[in-house]
Enzyme design. Structure first.
Site, PDB file in Angstrom:
ATOM      1  N   ASP A 148       0.838  -1.181   0.124  1.00 32.31           N
ATOM      2  CA  ASP A 148      -0.069  -0.029  -0.062  1.00 32.31           C
ATOM      3  C   ASP A 148       0.801   1.134  -0.043  1.00 32.31           C
ATOM      4  O   ASP A 148       0.520   2.427  -0.831  1.00 32.31           O
ATOM      5  CB  ASP A 148      -0.839  -0.104   1.204  1.00 32.31           C
ATOM      6  N   GLU A 175      -2.748  -2.407  -9.350  1.00 35.15           N
ATOM      7  CA  GLU A 175      -1.567  -1.538  -9.422  1.00 35.15           C
ATOM      8  C   GLU A 175      -1.410  -0.824 -10.861  1.00 35.15           C
ATOM      9  O   GLU A 175      -0.269  -0.414 -11.231  1.00 35.15           O
ATOM     10  CB  GLU A 175      -0.415  -2.349  -9.168  1.00 35.15           C
TER      11      GLU A 175
END
Length: 214
Positions: A148, A175
Site C-alpha cells: 500500500d 496496481e
C-alpha cells in the site's frame, strides 16, 4: 433598558440593515424567522433562531416588535456534522481511498466527456496506461502494508509530474494507473510518459522479487 434602542441592548449583525426586525415589520411582514449569531458574553458567540412578530397599539398601529430567541447550538452542531459527512461521501465517490487519486468510475466518466469534447474541437486526446511490474511478488515479499505504501508513493510521484489542471491521474486497477491528457498529441504523451517513468525509477524503491531489477 427603558429608553434605550434595541441595538444598544442586544446588538447583532442585522442591526441597521434591511434584515432589521423593526424594518421588516414596518414594511408589512407579519411574521419572520431568521438564523443569526449573537455575542452573549465577550468572545462567546452562539447561534439563535429568531422569530419576530409585530406588537400592536390600542388602535392596531404597529408600535414595536416581539422577538423570540431560541438557542440552536446543538442543531448547528448536527448540521455541521451532516455537512461534513456529505462532503466526505462526495469525495469518496470520486476518489480512490488509498492513493487519493481519481477513481476508476470518475475516470470512465471523464474520458467519455473529454473524448466528445476533443472530437468536437478536433483536438488530440492521449491516454497513458501503466502498471507496477511484478507487484504481486512485491506484496508477497514485503507484505500488503508495504505494498500500500508503494502504491501511495507511485501515485504521488505521478501526480507531482502533472502540471495542467485539465490532466487527470486515476487509479485504474490494483496496481494500474492511468493519465488522461486532453489536447495532447502522441509525441507529447510519449515525452510525458517517459518523464513519469524516469521519476518513478529515481525513487529507487527496493524490489528484490523483481525479475527485471532489484
Amino acid at each position: 433598558a427603558l429608553g434605550k434602542k434595541c441595538f444598544e441592548v442586544l446588538p447583532s449583525p442585522i442591526c441597521r440593515t434591511n434584515d432589521c426586525p423593526m424594518k421588516r415589520i414596518s414594511n408589512g411582514k407579519r411574521r419572520f424567522e431568521l438564523d443569526i449569531e449573537l455575542e452573549i458574553a465577550e468572545g462567546n458567540v452562539k447561534p439563535f433562531w429568531l422569530t419576530g412578530t409585530p406588537l400592536f397599539g390600542l388602535t392596531y398601529e404597529i408600535i414595536g416588535v416581539v422577538e423570540h430567541f431560541k438557542e440552536i447550538t446543538e442543531r448547528k452542531s448536527h448540521e455541521k456534522a451532516l455537512e461534513d459527512a456529505n462532503k466526505k461521501l462526495e469525495t469518496l465517490a470520486v476518489t480512490d481511498g488509498l492513493t487519493q487519486l481519481a477513481n476508476r468510475r470518475i475516470f470512465d466518466e471523464m474520458i467519455q466527456k473529454e473524448w466528445l469534447r476533443m472530437r468536437r474541437d478536433r483536438q488530440p486526446l492521449s491516454v497513458i496506461l501503466g502498471d507496477i511490474d511484478f507487484f504481486k511478488s512485491y506484496n508477497d515479499h514485503y507484505g500488503h502494508q508495504a505494498g500500500d505504501a508503494c502504491l501511495k508513493a507511485v501515485a504521488d510521484c505521478i501526480k507531482n509530474n502533472v502540471c495542467r489542471a485539465a490532466d487527470i491521474v486515476a487509479r485504474y486497477g490494483g496496481e494500474e494507473f492511468v493519465i488522461l491528457l486532453p489536447n495532447t498529441p502522441s509525441d507529447g504523451a510519449f515525452h510525458f510518459a517517459e518523464k513519469v517513468r524516469t521519476s518513478v525509477s529515481a525513487m529507487k524503491r527496493e524490489h528484490v522479487g523483481s525479475e527485471v531489477k532489484g
